[in-house]
Design a protein around this motif. Structure first.
Motif, PDB file in Angstrom:
ATOM      1  N   GLU A  11      -8.478  20.973 -91.650  1.00  0.00           N
ATOM      2  CA  GLU A  11      -7.671  20.337 -90.610  1.00  0.00           C
ATOM      3  C   GLU A  11      -8.409  20.284 -89.271  1.00  0.00           C
ATOM      4  OE1 GLU A  11      -3.082  21.283 -91.985  1.00  0.00           O
ATOM      5  OE2 GLU A  11      -4.111  22.726 -90.702  1.00  0.00           O
ATOM      6  N   HIS A  12      -9.337  21.205 -89.070  1.00  0.00           N
ATOM      7  CA  HIS A  12     -10.112  21.264 -87.834  1.00  0.00           C
ATOM      8  C   HIS A  12     -11.508  20.648 -87.978  1.00  0.00           C
ATOM      9  CE1 HIS A  12      -6.887  24.049 -86.831  1.00  0.00           C
ATOM     10  NE2 HIS A  12      -7.178  23.776 -85.574  1.00  0.00           N
ATOM     11  N   GLY A  13     -11.777  20.018 -89.106  1.00  0.00           N
ATOM     12  CA  GLY A  13     -13.061  19.336 -89.300  1.00  0.00           C
ATOM     13  C   GLY A  13     -14.249  20.276 -89.418  1.00  0.00           C
ATOM     14  N   VAL A  14     -14.005  21.502 -89.812  1.00  0.00           N
ATOM     15  CA  VAL A  14     -15.069  22.510 -89.908  1.00  0.00           C
ATOM     16  C   VAL A  14     -15.992  22.188 -91.077  1.00  0.00           C
ATOM     17  CG1 VAL A  14     -15.536  24.952 -90.405  1.00  0.00           C
ATOM     18  CG2 VAL A  14     -13.744  24.321 -88.767  1.00  0.00           C
ATOM     19  N   GLN A  15     -17.289  22.264 -90.809  1.00  0.00           N
ATOM     20  CA  GLN A  15     -18.305  22.074 -91.842  1.00  0.00           C
ATOM     21  C   GLN A  15     -19.137  23.327 -92.064  1.00  0.00           C
ATOM     22  OE1 GLN A  15     -20.518  18.662 -90.499  1.00  0.00           O
ATOM     23  NE2 GLN A  15     -18.854  17.255 -90.929  1.00  0.00           N
ATOM     24  N   SER A  16     -19.233  24.161 -91.041  1.00  0.00           N
ATOM     25  CA  SER A  16     -20.031  25.393 -91.132  1.00  0.00           C
ATOM     26  C   SER A  16     -19.164  26.596 -90.803  1.00  0.00           C
ATOM     27  CB  SER A  16     -21.204  25.352 -90.141  1.00  0.00           C
ATOM     28  OG  SER A  16     -22.080  24.288 -90.443  1.00  0.00           O
ATOM     29  N   VAL A  17     -19.359  27.672 -91.555  1.00  0.00           N
ATOM     30  CA  VAL A  17     -18.639  28.910 -91.276  1.00  0.00           C
ATOM     31  C   VAL A  17     -19.632  30.035 -91.036  1.00  0.00           C
ATOM     32  CG1 VAL A  17     -16.501  28.299 -92.486  1.00  0.00           C
ATOM     33  CG2 VAL A  17     -18.340  29.426 -93.742  1.00  0.00           C
ATOM     34  N   ILE A  18     -19.342  30.800 -90.018  1.00  0.00           N
ATOM     35  CA  ILE A  18     -20.076  32.026 -89.719  1.00  0.00           C
ATOM     36  C   ILE A  18     -19.185  33.150 -90.221  1.00  0.00           C
ATOM     37  CG2 ILE A  18     -21.034  33.482 -87.903  1.00  0.00           C
ATOM     38  CD1 ILE A  18     -21.064  30.819 -86.172  1.00  0.00           C
ATOM     39  N   LEU A  31     -17.047  25.638-101.854  1.00  0.00           N
ATOM     40  CA  LEU A  31     -16.195  24.641-101.213  1.00  0.00           C
ATOM     41  C   LEU A  31     -16.998  23.729-100.284  1.00  0.00           C
ATOM     42  CD1 LEU A  31     -13.125  26.927-100.485  1.00  0.00           C
ATOM     43  CD2 LEU A  31     -13.149  24.924-102.002  1.00  0.00           C
ATOM     44  N   ASN A  32     -18.329  23.850-100.358  1.00  0.00           N
ATOM     45  CA  ASN A  32     -19.268  22.989 -99.631  1.00  0.00           C
ATOM     46  C   ASN A  32     -19.336  23.225 -98.126  1.00  0.00           C
ATOM     47  OD1 ASN A  32     -20.383  21.618-101.854  1.00  0.00           O
ATOM     48  ND2 ASN A  32     -18.560  20.328-101.963  1.00  0.00           N
ATOM     49  N   TYR A  33     -19.031  24.417 -97.688  1.00  0.00           N
ATOM     50  CA  TYR A  33     -19.269  24.771 -96.286  1.00  0.00           C
ATOM     51  C   TYR A  33     -20.698  25.265 -96.150  1.00  0.00           C
ATOM     52  CZ  TYR A  33     -14.223  24.587 -95.613  1.00  0.00           C
ATOM     53  OH  TYR A  33     -12.918  24.168 -95.552  1.00  0.00           O
ATOM     54  N   ASN A  34     -21.310  24.994 -95.018  1.00  0.00           N
ATOM     55  CA  ASN A  34     -22.592  25.618 -94.681  1.00  0.00           C
ATOM     56  C   ASN A  34     -22.264  27.032 -94.221  1.00  0.00           C
ATOM     57  OD1 ASN A  34     -24.067  23.162 -95.036  1.00  0.00           O
ATOM     58  ND2 ASN A  34     -23.259  22.495 -93.072  1.00  0.00           N
ATOM     59  N   VAL A  35     -22.902  28.019 -94.818  1.00  0.00           N
ATOM     60  CA  VAL A  35     -22.550  29.416 -94.560  1.00  0.00           C
ATOM     61  C   VAL A  35     -23.659  30.117 -93.792  1.00  0.00           C
ATOM     62  CG1 VAL A  35     -21.936  31.620 -95.617  1.00  0.00           C
ATOM     63  CG2 VAL A  35     -21.199  29.482 -96.703  1.00  0.00           C
ATOM     64  N   ILE A  36     -23.245  30.844 -92.754  1.00  0.00           N
ATOM     65  CA  ILE A  36     -24.168  31.659 -91.956  1.00  0.00           C
ATOM     66  C   ILE A  36     -23.581  33.060 -91.859  1.00  0.00           C
ATOM     67  CG2 ILE A  36     -25.214  31.988 -89.681  1.00  0.00           C
ATOM     68  CD1 ILE A  36     -24.780  28.889 -89.305  1.00  0.00           C
ATOM     69  N   VAL A  37     -24.416  34.054 -92.108  1.00  0.00           N
ATOM     70  CA  VAL A  37     -24.000  35.445 -91.975  1.00  0.00           C
ATOM     71  C   VAL A  37     -24.923  36.122 -90.962  1.00  0.00           C
ATOM     72  CG1 VAL A  37     -23.702  37.661 -93.160  1.00  0.00           C
ATOM     73  CG2 VAL A  37     -23.157  35.519 -94.353  1.00  0.00           C
ATOM     74  N   LYS A  64     -17.665  21.825 -85.043  1.00  0.00           N
ATOM     75  CA  LYS A  64     -17.430  21.754 -86.484  1.00  0.00           C
ATOM     76  C   LYS A  64     -17.775  23.081 -87.147  1.00  0.00           C
ATOM     77  CE  LYS A  64     -18.001  16.852 -86.636  1.00  0.00           C
ATOM     78  NZ  LYS A  64     -18.393  15.690 -87.353  1.00  0.00           N
ATOM     79  N   THR A  65     -17.745  24.148 -86.339  1.00  0.00           N
ATOM     80  CA  THR A  65     -18.087  25.484 -86.813  1.00  0.00           C
ATOM     81  C   THR A  65     -16.922  26.434 -86.597  1.00  0.00           C
ATOM     82  OG1 THR A  65     -20.410  25.111 -86.249  1.00  0.00           O
ATOM     83  CG2 THR A  65     -19.722  27.394 -86.544  1.00  0.00           C
ATOM     84  N   ALA A  66     -16.695  27.300 -87.574  1.00  0.00           N
ATOM     85  CA  ALA A  66     -15.670  28.333 -87.451  1.00  0.00           C
ATOM     86  C   ALA A  66     -16.312  29.697 -87.656  1.00  0.00           C
ATOM     87  CB  ALA A  66     -14.564  28.128 -88.485  1.00  0.00           C
ATOM     88  N   LEU A  67     -15.814  30.662 -86.927  1.00  0.00           N
ATOM     89  CA  LEU A  67     -16.198  32.058 -87.121  1.00  0.00           C
ATOM     90  C   LEU A  67     -15.085  32.731 -87.899  1.00  0.00           C
ATOM     91  CD1 LEU A  67     -17.894  34.616 -86.566  1.00  0.00           C
ATOM     92  CD2 LEU A  67     -16.601  34.858 -84.432  1.00  0.00           C
ATOM     93  N   LEU A  68     -15.436  33.309 -89.049  1.00  0.00           N
ATOM     94  CA  LEU A  68     -14.487  34.069 -89.861  1.00  0.00           C
ATOM     95  C   LEU A  68     -14.789  35.551 -89.679  1.00  0.00           C
ATOM     96  CD1 LEU A  68     -14.668  32.066 -93.227  1.00  0.00           C
ATOM     97  CD2 LEU A  68     -13.300  31.574 -91.180  1.00  0.00           C
ATOM     98  N   VAL A  69     -13.856  36.276 -89.092  1.00  0.00           N
ATOM     99  CA  VAL A  69     -13.997  37.720 -88.909  1.00  0.00           C
ATOM    100  C   VAL A  69     -13.163  38.365 -90.005  1.00  0.00           C
ATOM    101  CG1 VAL A  69     -13.691  39.669 -87.346  1.00  0.00           C
ATOM    102  CG2 VAL A  69     -14.289  37.405 -86.419  1.00  0.00           C
ATOM    103  N   VAL A  70     -13.840  39.009 -90.948  1.00  0.00           N
ATOM    104  CA  VAL A  70     -13.197  39.474 -92.174  1.00  0.00           C
ATOM    105  C   VAL A  70     -12.885  40.968 -92.130  1.00  0.00           C
ATOM    106  CG1 VAL A  70     -13.435  39.647 -94.685  1.00  0.00           C
ATOM    107  CG2 VAL A  70     -14.399  37.664 -93.475  1.00  0.00           C
ATOM    108  N   ASP A  71     -11.603  41.277 -92.169  1.00  0.00           N
ATOM    109  CA  ASP A  71     -11.091  42.628 -92.417  1.00  0.00           C
ATOM    110  C   ASP A  71     -11.499  43.696 -91.408  1.00  0.00           C
ATOM    111  OD1 ASP A  71      -9.808  41.561 -94.589  1.00  0.00           O
ATOM    112  OD2 ASP A  71     -11.286  42.259 -96.030  1.00  0.00           O
TER     113      ASP A  71
END
Length: 189
Positions: free
Chosen positions: A113-120, A140-146, A3-10
């Motif tokens: 769509e992927h049931g993600v609750q937390s984003v890195i 948007l109510n995601y748990n955020v980790i940096v 339920k976690t996604a990694l967002l790699v930004v730019d």
């Protein structure tokens, strides 16, 4: 499925390559660390999403028009993701034209769509695209980790100020090792 996604930004050529239009050396420094986080997230079945700053060539873009040095223009190679990241076929690549990875994109839809609750969230620039993405993820109510070692901007003090604000108000700023321990702990539950 995680339920976690990694967002790699730019992490694109114009920002992360020494010959890029708006390159900062800090982006080269974080690139191999981001790759380590990508590899660890893959082991834990995290959704991997690459956010790609990309402006339309030859078409008006208010954001690009307000920047002194045009960058990340499609067709120039400046908006291409850095090959060191190891993008795979099942990863998502989402183009964006504003600081926030959520604004004007289908990122939120993909995550839900992927049931993600937390984003890195990792990448560049901490004071612009990272902060805007984290802010919107929080709202948007995601748990955020940096991961602290995996974000950068052109000024270390500025970087720390924004990380401090993120940690205090919008999510958790962790070391890479703390992140890896968290991922391993989630897997064992």
């Amino acid at each position: 499925m995680s339920k976690t996604a990694l967002l790699v930004v730019d992490m694109v050529y114009d920002f992360a390559h020494p010959d890029g239009a708006v390159y900062y050396p800090q982006n080269s420094e974080i690139l191999p660390r981001i790759k380590r986080v990508i590899d660890e997230c893959r082991k834990h079945d995290c959704l991997i999403v690459f956010m790609q700053q990309s402006h339309r060539r030859g078409k008006y873009d208010k954001h690009l028009a307000s920047v002194a040095r045009p960058n990340c223009i499609e067709g120039t190679g400046g908006d291409e993701l850095m090959p060191e990241l190891g993008v795979q076929e099942n990863d998502f690549i989402i183009k964006k034209r504003r600081y926030s990875s959520f604004y004007g994109t289908d990122l939120d839809l993909v995550l839900r769509e992927h049931g993600v609750q937390s984003v890195i969230v990792c990448g560049t620039k901490t004071n612009c695209c990272i902060r805007a993405t984290v802010n919107d993820a929080y709202h948007l109510n995601y748990n955020v980790i940096v991961p602290r070692e995996c974000v950068a901007t052109n000024d270390d003090t500025n970087n720390e100020v924004h990380l401090s604000d993120i940690n205090k108000y919008m999510g958790s700023v962790l070391t890479m090792e703390e992140l890896f321990q968290l991922l391993r702990g989630r897997e064992s539950k």
